[in-house]
Design a protein around this motif. Structure first.
Motif, short mmCIF file in Angstrom:
data_model
loop_
_atom_site.label_atom_id
_atom_site.label_comp_id
_atom_site.label_asym_id
_atom_site.label_seq_id
_atom_site.Cartn_x
_atom_site.Cartn_y
_atom_site.Cartn_z
N ARG A 39 -9.45 3.23 -9.08
CA ARG A 39 -8.48 2.70 -9.78
C ARG A 39 -7.10 3.27 -9.56
NH1 ARG A 39 -12.12 0.77 -13.83
NH2 ARG A 39 -13.63 2.28 -13.31
N LEU A 40 -6.16 2.51 -9.69
CA LEU A 40 -4.96 3.14 -9.28
C LEU A 40 -4.27 4.31 -10.11
CD1 LEU A 40 -2.75 -0.28 -8.60
CD2 LEU A 40 -3.36 1.46 -6.89
N SER A 41 -3.76 5.35 -9.33
CA SER A 41 -3.02 6.19 -10.31
C SER A 41 -2.09 5.71 -10.81
CB SER A 41 -2.84 7.51 -9.49
OG SER A 41 -1.74 7.31 -8.66
N HIS A 61 -3.32 -2.03 -2.47
CA HIS A 61 -3.56 -2.79 -3.80
C HIS A 61 -4.58 -3.90 -3.16
CE1 HIS A 61 -2.73 -4.88 -7.36
NE2 HIS A 61 -1.87 -4.20 -7.66
N ASP A 117 0.83 5.68 -8.34
CA ASP A 117 0.62 4.56 -7.56
C ASP A 117 0.78 3.14 -7.77
OD1 ASP A 117 0.19 6.40 -5.25
OD2 ASP A 117 -1.98 6.02 -5.31
N ALA A 118 0.56 3.09 -9.20
CA ALA A 118 0.55 1.85 -9.75
C ALA A 118 2.28 1.53 -9.91
CB ALA A 118 -0.20 1.82 -11.13
N SER A 166 2.73 -2.51 -9.97
CA SER A 166 1.31 -3.12 -10.52
C SER A 166 1.32 -2.71 -11.79
CB SER A 166 0.32 -2.57 -9.66
OG SER A 166 -0.79 -2.88 -10.32
N ARG A 174 -3.98 3.79 0.25
CA ARG A 174 -4.21 3.14 -1.17
C ARG A 174 -3.63 1.70 -1.14
NH1 ARG A 174 -2.05 8.06 -0.71
NH2 ARG A 174 -0.88 8.20 -2.80
N SER A 200 0.84 -1.37 -0.10
CA SER A 200 -0.09 -0.03 -0.09
C SER A 200 0.79 1.12 0.00
CB SER A 200 -1.16 -0.06 1.13
OG SER A 200 -0.37 0.31 2.28
N ALA A 238 -7.39 0.01 -6.35
CA ALA A 238 -6.92 0.38 -4.98
C ALA A 238 -8.22 0.47 -4.00
CB ALA A 238 -6.32 1.91 -4.93
#
Lengths: 248, 248
Positions: free
Chosen positions: A190-192, A230, A195-196, A201, A228, A143, A207
Motif C-alpha cells: 500500500r502507498l505510504s 503507482h 508517497d500517496a 493519489s 514505488r 513513481s 504501489a
DNA sequence: AGTTATTTGTTCGTATGTATC
DNA sequence: CGATACATACGAACAAATAAC
C-alpha cells in the motif's frame, strides 16, 4: 448479529447487490445512487450501505467523493514501463509519454546499513548519497524512487542530478559511460501516506515496489534503488529475450 | 464532525496513537489492549477505535481476530519467485519450499476474446481450455493462476493436469518437450474476494498480478497466463543475466 | 458572492450476534 | 456454561465538501 436468512453478514449481501447493479448496467452506470436511497432499496441502515461501499472501494471497484457522490471507478490504461538490463528509470520510463520528467524531492547523506552495504559491495557505515525523485509523465506522477549512491565515488551526484534531471547524465558526469541492471525484485504494498501525497493519489492507492541494483561495465555496483510506482498508472514489462544461439 | 483541536479526524489520531504504542514497544507488543480499553485510553467511542484499527489492519500492521483479540501482524519474509524465460509457474515456483504443490480449482472451455486471440495467435472465438490452479508451498497458498490453452492443439490438457498436477508434464503429454516465457507484464491489484478465499487471506490483501505468454521452441504461443500471487507472501525476482562474454 | 440543498464523512449511543477462552 | 472480545446492525446528529440557485 448476522443478516437476514443465511449466515451472511448483511453488508456483504448489499455489496453483492451493488456489484450486481454495476454488472447489469454493463458500463452504463457511472454514478451510484446516494447512500440513503441504497439503504432504502436494500432495506438496511445507511451504515450498512457504507460498510458495503467501503469494501467495494477497497477492492478498487468504487470511488466515493465527499459532497459529490459515489462513482464506479473507470481506470485508464496503464503506462507500460519496460524493465531490463538497460532500464533507465528516470528516462526510458516515460518515453512513451509526450512530456516525461523527473524532479528531485530530497537528497541527503546517510550511512550504509548492513543490507545496502551488501548490495553495493561496501562496508557498513560507508557514506551514501540518498536521492528521492519523482517521475512524471504528461503531468501525471508515475513513481517515487529512492536511489543510494556511494558518496566517495560520486561526490557530486546530487548537484549533477539537480542540474540535469537525469540519473544517467549525472552518472556520466562521474565517468560512467554505461551501466546495467543486475536484478530486479518486485513486490506490492500500500502507498505510504507520504508517497500517496507525492503521487497525487488517494491514500488507499497501491504501489508496485521494485528493488534493483545497477552495476558499471566492470560489474561494480554503482546504485541501489527502490522505486514505488503507482499501481493504477504503471505496469512493469519484462521482456525475456531469447538467449543468443551462438553462445549456446 | 471532526476531532478535537485541529482538522484531523479522531480516528486518525487514534490510529497514530496505536502506531506510536507499537513503535514504542519496539517489537515487544504482540497483542493490543481490547477495544474498550483503547476507547477509554484515547477518550473516544469504541467505534472510533474500531475505525482506527480497521485502517491499520488494511495497512497490514494489525490483525483482528474475533473472540481472541487484536494482534500486531508479524509478517514472515516473502518467498522469492524467480521469473524468466524458463519460468514454470507451477513448479520452480515453490522449489525453495519443502512441500510445493498445485491444485486444480476449476476448468472449463471458453471462446477466445479479442485480447486472448491476439496473444495466442488464434482467431477470436477459437475454443480455449481455461484452467484455474492454486499453487501452495508448505501448506501456505501462494498464488492463483488462470491459464488459457488452445483446445484444438491441447485437447486433453485438463485431464493431463488433473493427473500430474503439473502444467509442464501436461504439455509434455501433448508433445511439448520444452517451452519459453516470451514476456511478463506485472501489475498490482487488491485481491478479489474469490482469490482471497482461495489464498486463505483476509479480504483486504494485495495481489501481484503477472500476465505472460509461453511459446514453444518454434515461437508459437501455447499458453496465456494470468497469475495472482499473494503480495505478502511472494516477491518476483527478475534476473537480468549479463550477456555471455564468449558471444561478444 | 452568498445561501441553501445535497451528499459523503465522522462520532457517539445502544443492542445483539458469534467465536474464543 | 459464563466471561471475554471482536463483528454486525440500527439510530441520531453534526461536519465538511460540493453543487445548485
Amino acid at each position: 448479529m448476522i443478516g437476514g436468512e443465511d449466515g451472511i453478514a448483511r453488508w456483504r449481501s448489499v455489496a453483492d447487490g451493488i456489484r450486481g447493479m454495476i454488472a447489469e448496467a454493463g458500463g452504463a452506470l457511472e454514478r451510484l445512487p446516494v447512500e440513503a436511497e441504497l439503504a432504502a432499496r436494500f432495506g438496511v441502515n445507511r451504515h450498512t450501505v457504507r460498510r458495503a461501499i467501503a469494501a467495494l472501494a477497497a477492492e478498487g471497484l468504487l470511488r466515493a467523493e465527499r459532497g459529490r457522490g459515489t462513482f464506479v471507478a473507470a481506470r485508464p490504461p496503464r503506462l507500460s514501463y519496460p524493465v531490463g538490463p538497460r532500464t533507465r528509470f528516470s528516462e526510458n520510463v516515460a518515453r512513451a509519454a509526450r512530456r516525461p520528467g523527473g524532479r528531485l524531492i530530497r537528497a541527503d547523506l546517510v550511512p550504509a546499513d548492513a543490507a545496502l552495504a551488501g548490495l553495493l559491495d561496501l562496508r557498513p557505515g560507508a557514506p551514501l548519497h540518498r536521492l528521492e525523485t519523482l517521475s512524471v509523465a504528461d503531468g501525471v506522477p508515475l513513481s517515487v524512487g529512492t536511489g543510494w549512491f556511494p558518496a566517495e565515488r560520486f561526490p557530486a551526484i546530487v548537484a549533477a542530478y539537480a542540474e540535469t534531471g537525469s540519473i544517467t547524465l549525472a552518472l556520466k558526469a562521474h565517468g560512467i559511460e554505461d551501466y546495467r541492471r543486475r536484478e530486479t525484485r518486485v513486490t506490492a504494498e500500500r502507498l505510504s501516506p507520504a508517497d500517496a501525497e507525492l503521487l497525487a493519489s488517494p491514500p488507499d492507492g497501491l504501489a508496485l515496489v521494485s528493488h534493483g541494483v545497477d552495476v558499471d561495465l566492470g560489474g561494480c555496483p554503482i546504485q541501489a534503488n527502490r522505486t514505488r510506482a503507482h499501481a493504477d498508472r504503471v505496469e512493469l514489462v519484462f521482456d525475456h529475450a531469447p538467449p543468443p544461439r551462438e553462445a549456446g
